[in-house]
Scaffold this motif. Sequence first.
Motif, PDB file in Angstrom:
ATOM      1  N   ALA A  27       0.849  -1.128  -0.116  1.00 35.47           N
ATOM      2  CA  ALA A  27      -0.067  -0.008   0.018  1.00 35.47           C
ATOM      3  C   ALA A  27       0.891   1.233   0.044  1.00 35.47           C
ATOM      4  N   GLY A  28       1.008   1.899   1.153  1.00 31.70           N
ATOM      5  CA  GLY A  28       1.941   3.112   1.306  1.00 31.70           C
ATOM      6  C   GLY A  28       3.480   2.872   0.932  1.00 31.70           C
ATOM      7  N   GLY A  29       3.798   1.595   1.773  1.00 30.38           N
ATOM      8  CA  GLY A  29       5.071   0.959   1.525  1.00 30.38           C
ATOM      9  C   GLY A  29       6.169   1.677   2.508  1.00 30.38           C
ATOM     10  N   THR A  30       5.692   2.062   3.713  1.00 30.84           N
ATOM     11  CA  THR A  30       6.406   2.974   4.518  1.00 30.84           C
ATOM     12  C   THR A  30       7.016   1.872   5.632  1.00 30.84           C
ATOM     13  N   SER A  50      -2.464   0.645  -3.558  1.00 27.38           N
ATOM     14  CA  SER A  50      -2.657   2.063  -2.784  1.00 27.38           C
ATOM     15  C   SER A  50      -3.698   2.672  -3.912  1.00 27.38           C
ATOM     16  N   GLY A  91      -3.356  10.257  13.538  1.00 24.58           N
ATOM     17  CA  GLY A  91      -2.805  11.532  13.535  1.00 24.58           C
ATOM     18  C   GLY A  91      -1.407  11.451  14.487  1.00 24.58           C
ATOM     19  N   SER A  95       5.303  10.779  11.156  1.00 25.01           N
ATOM     20  CA  SER A  95       5.461  12.322  10.865  1.00 25.01           C
ATOM     21  C   SER A  95       4.554  12.554   9.762  1.00 25.01           C
ATOM     22  N   PRO A  96       4.282  14.007   9.622  1.00 22.34           N
ATOM     23  CA  PRO A  96       3.449  14.084   8.462  1.00 22.34           C
ATOM     24  C   PRO A  96       3.831  13.294   7.057  1.00 22.34           C
ATOM     25  N   GLN A  97       5.134  13.102   6.775  1.00 20.37           N
ATOM     26  CA  GLN A  97       5.754  12.267   5.679  1.00 20.37           C
ATOM     27  C   GLN A  97       5.064  10.944   5.654  1.00 20.37           C
ATOM     28  N   ILE A  98       5.143  10.367   6.805  1.00 24.70           N
ATOM     29  CA  ILE A  98       4.703   9.043   6.978  1.00 24.70           C
ATOM     30  C   ILE A  98       3.144   8.682   6.799  1.00 24.70           C
ATOM     31  N   ARG A  99       2.403   9.977   7.260  1.00 22.64           N
ATOM     32  CA  ARG A  99       1.081   9.693   7.196  1.00 22.64           C
ATOM     33  C   ARG A  99       0.385  10.148   6.133  1.00 22.64           C
ATOM     34  N   ALA A 100       1.188  10.697   5.206  1.00 19.86           N
ATOM     35  CA  ALA A 100       0.950  11.019   3.773  1.00 19.86           C
ATOM     36  C   ALA A 100       1.159   9.784   2.724  1.00 19.86           C
ATOM     37  N   LEU A 101       1.762   8.895   3.188  1.00 19.38           N
ATOM     38  CA  LEU A 101       2.050   7.778   2.594  1.00 19.38           C
ATOM     39  C   LEU A 101       1.400   6.201   3.262  1.00 19.38           C
TER      40      LEU A 101
ATOM     41  N   ARG B  72       2.444  16.955  -1.255  1.00 17.30           N
ATOM     42  CA  ARG B  72       2.640  16.587   0.134  1.00 17.30           C
ATOM     43  C   ARG B  72       4.141  16.225   0.408  1.00 17.30           C
ATOM     44  N   PRO B  73       4.255  16.573   1.708  1.00 16.42           N
ATOM     45  CA  PRO B  73       5.864  15.803   2.003  1.00 16.42           C
ATOM     46  C   PRO B  73       5.946  14.353   2.244  1.00 16.42           C
ATOM     47  N   VAL B  74       6.828  13.703   1.815  1.00 10.29           N
ATOM     48  CA  VAL B  74       6.932  12.319   1.968  1.00 10.29           C
ATOM     49  C   VAL B  74       8.477  11.938   1.987  1.00 10.29           C
ATOM     50  N   ASN B  75       8.919  10.808   2.782  1.00 13.32           N
ATOM     51  CA  ASN B  75      10.353  10.506   2.761  1.00 13.32           C
ATOM     52  C   ASN B  75      10.477   9.789   1.424  1.00 13.32           C
ATOM     53  N   LEU B  78      11.565   6.136   1.866  1.00 19.66           N
ATOM     54  CA  LEU B  78      10.510   5.255   2.199  1.00 19.66           C
ATOM     55  C   LEU B  78       9.655   4.848   1.122  1.00 19.66           C
ATOM     56  N   LYS B  83       6.442   4.376  -7.616  1.00 13.14           N
ATOM     57  CA  LYS B  83       5.050   5.268  -6.929  1.00 13.14           C
ATOM     58  C   LYS B  83       5.070   6.417  -7.657  1.00 13.14           C
ATOM     59  N   ARG B 145       4.205  21.317  14.308  1.00 13.16           N
ATOM     60  CA  ARG B 145       3.763  20.098  13.902  1.00 13.16           C
ATOM     61  C   ARG B 145       4.246  19.571  12.516  1.00 13.16           C
ATOM     62  N   SER B 148       7.474  18.184  12.334  1.00 14.92           N
ATOM     63  CA  SER B 148       7.833  17.329  13.417  1.00 14.92           C
ATOM     64  C   SER B 148       8.354  16.017  12.698  1.00 14.92           C
ATOM     65  N   GLY B 149       8.445  15.802  11.397  1.00 14.62           N
ATOM     66  CA  GLY B 149       9.108  14.778  10.778  1.00 14.62           C
ATOM     67  C   GLY B 149      10.597  15.327  10.158  1.00 14.62           C
TER      68      GLY B 149
END
Lengths: 281, 173
Positions: A27-30, A50, A91, A95-101, B72-75, B78, B83, B145, B148-149
């Motif tokens: 899915a997100g792959g994190t 995904s 929530g 982090s925001p980065q991880i939650r986006a994926l 959107r910010p992503v790592n 990961l 994708k 917030r 925070s990542g």
Amino acid sequence: MVRYITPHSLNEALQILDQEEHCLPLAGGTDLTLLVRDRTVQVECLLDISKLPELVGVHQEGGEIRIGPSTTLADVASSPQLPTALRTGAGWIGSPQIRALGTIGGNICNASPCGDTLSPLLVLGGRFRLRSAGGEREVPAEAFFLGPKRTILTRGELLVGIHLPREDDRRSTFRKIGGRGAQTIAQVNLAISACWREGILRQPRLAVGSAAPTPIRIPAVERILDGQSLGDEVIAEAAERTAAEIRPICDQRASDRYRRWVVRALFRDALSSLTEQEVYG
Amino acid sequence: MSEINTRGSTSGGTDFKSVPIAFRLNGRPVSACIDGGLRALDLLREGFGLTGVKEGCGRGECGACTILLDGRPVNACLLLAAKLEGCEVLTIEGMASPDGTLHPLQAAFLKAGAVQCGFCTPGMVLAAKSLLDARPNPNEEEIARALSGNFCRCTGYTKIIKAVHLAAEEMRR
């Protein structure tokens, strides 16, 4: 070399999973990207689920809410129709980065005892719909987890829906503690849901994560709280019992002693937040 | 359209680098043929030479490899490169205008002295851009917030948060 397949429909995805022995759904792959890179799992083929429309989004259907497992954690956290405990848990993951994926289905199927959507799903009456090329079954969230990273999913089977009953008079709340405020893995997390009317708590459900091999309900404490007006003595008894009922491990994140100690505080905090909520959710 | 073949795949197979992808990178259409297990981080750094995408922890904890994927910010560490298909990708190299004029966030980071070693800066700037695009007037809590990542291990966060405030003011003008 790793093949990468992007199916066009859920049925196509299920057929591929049925036919390809070494194909992993992604899915997100994190979580999975790390395992692929570290060669913790041997992967020949990844199946990207995904973007499948059947698996994305939050839908109200009759008396229940259906969450597509490929819905991102960010979208779960910001969906106003979802109960407070689940939105809050999603929530506070990463982090925001991880939650986006990252997705809610990934959090569930990864089956880490510390997954922050899991204890909420346990107290919200969550049911999981699992489908393979051969058929479909539906199980309560509690029956899904077998141990750390282990679930009842069989080969070729996908989580295709997360179902929550709509319980408009039930409130819920989530608490978590980790090494720091954000971007942290739970040392303990905890979710409570209950009906709270005229100063009496009814049908409470309590679940704790990162405190046993799977996220667990604690029925002994639910029985202590049911029908109570929550005086100091009842709260103290319930907090002690919560600490006694969990089976935490001692690892690099926290000692078992600390987890038993801190779960009391999380429990008290969550309970008071639940009864002070002005709106149902 | 620029095309690229990436390193980082095993050789000898008959059809390695089996996945064709096309996406927009810093405003330009690009394409590549990659292995399904390749990370976006490796494609961007080694395939496209965009070394502003930093690898810190490589485990999604530090945010140094932050890129914007459809805003959107992503790592990138990961994120599987496959994708990226069909997406709009922004790295720090695409922040300034083509004529070299810095983005207000870049200018504000300079002005506020929000940089020490600079390793976390690209990720910080991109995470902050995603915030300001959605919320032009964030408070300090919202900034903290949103960042925070992203870890800074030199200077602390005070000047970084100040820089985001400064940029927000400038961008609202």
